[in-house]
Scaffold this active site. Structure first.
Site: not given
Length: 344
Positions: A131, A257
């Site tokens: 990710c 993130h």
């Protein structure tokens, strides 16, 4: 007639996959859900009907022969065991774990970056990147095409959902355990007991942990998250000699993130040029200040705070901040976008 399977359908990413399959009206006539024996037998509503979750441990090549595409998000161990079985039955597997990413015979694909790699199937398996890498690739690829990427220094600030449900539950429990004593941390980091540290090396609530992932026992003192960033960037961009240094940090954010990227290029590239390129890039949204909250629930990687890197001569360096939803584009969405490429 297209049949698609979701393996790990009841998990955190599997739930997002199911939602996206409906939202995007994925062109499948039949959908099958698989999970561990613990979740098998559950009935899940999908497109107005109830679908019973099948036990992955009972799958056979014969029972899988009608499946065209299988979306895996069941962890590396399950993927190593069952992805070849689905592939042998005739399905193309798109796997979200780290199990196949370093395999030279398995393409590692970001849909906006290297979609044609889907035509290089040897094992019938396509890998989905980590990710953190995923958030950066739609941003870095068009800049590389313009100026030739040669070096990356990256710091990532990764949400607890990247550690799975255990990470989310740990943060929530620690915040509740500290309660109104949180302001006491202003003067004393030991003022309140956050309880069980869960999957982390220290309490994550009201804290920042410069240690995301697991330590790799190879003498580098890097975590696997940091090595994934290097290895996957090289493979996806087709730059085997790309220099990448990363530090991956876990932060008390549930989803999203964020990365600060110092990128060095072979040719000069200005801030204005970068903004023009990224403003037209697929899978990218140009903003003033990217944040994980702003990224949560959307498809694009947010990019902003673009500056010239003063440590690199001749305008060959840029500093950027990128935020991306680690569960959506960082996992589920890219998997489905790859599947869409396969059934076109």
């Amino acid at each position: 007639m297209t049949t698609i399977a979701v393996v790990g359908a009841t998990g955190q990413v599997g739930q997002v996959m199911r939602t996206l399959l409906e939202e995007r009206n994925f062109p499948a006539d039949t959908v099958r859900f698989f999970a561990s024996p613990r979740s098998a037998g559950r009935k899940i509503e999908f497109r107005g009907t109830e679908i019973e979750v099948e036990d992955i441990t009972q799958a056979t090549e014969e029972s899988l022969k009608d499946i065209d595409v299988a979306l895996f998000s069941a962890g590396g161990t399950a993927s190593k065991q069952y992805a070849p079985l689905f592939a042998a039955a005739g399905a193309t597997v798109v796997d979200n774990s780290s199990a196949w990413r370093k395999d030279d015979e398995v393409p590692l694909i970001v849909s906006e970056v290297n979609p044609s790699d889907k035509d290089s199937l040897v094992k019938g398996i396509i890998a989905n990147p980590n990710c953190t890498t995923m958030a950066a690739m739609p941003v870095l690829k068009p800049l590389h095409d313009a100026a030739g990427l040669v070096k990356l220094h990256v710091s990532s600030y990764q949400a607890v959902s990247g550690s799975g449900l255990a990470g989310v539950e740990t943060l929530a429990k620690q915040v509740a355990a500290v309660g109104d004593h949180n302001v006491e941390f202003v003067h004393d980091g030991q003022a309140a007991d956050a309880g069980d540290v869960g999957p982390y090396v220290s309490p994550i609530a009201y804290n920042v942990l410069p240690f995301a992932g697991n330590l790799v026992d190879d003498g580098t003192f890097e975590t696997d998250e940091e090595q994934k960033l290097r290895n996957e960037s090289r493979k996806i961009l087709g730059l085997p000699d790309l220099k990448v240094s990363g530090t991956c940090v876990r932060v008390p954010v549930f989803t999203g993130h964020t990365l600060t990227i110092h990128a060095e290029f072979d040719k000069a590239i200005t801030v204005d040029q970068a903004q023009e390129i990224l403003g037209a890039a697929s899978g990218v949204k140009l903003v003033d200040v990217p944040t994980p909250l702003a990224a949560a629930g959307i498809d694009e990687s947010l990019v902003g705070r673009i500056r010239q890197d003063s440590t690199v001569d001749d305008n060959r360096g840029l500093v950027l901040v990128v935020s991306g939803d680690n569960l959506r584009k960082g996992a589920a969405l890219n998997t489905i976008q790859i599947a869409e490429l396969l059934v076109k």
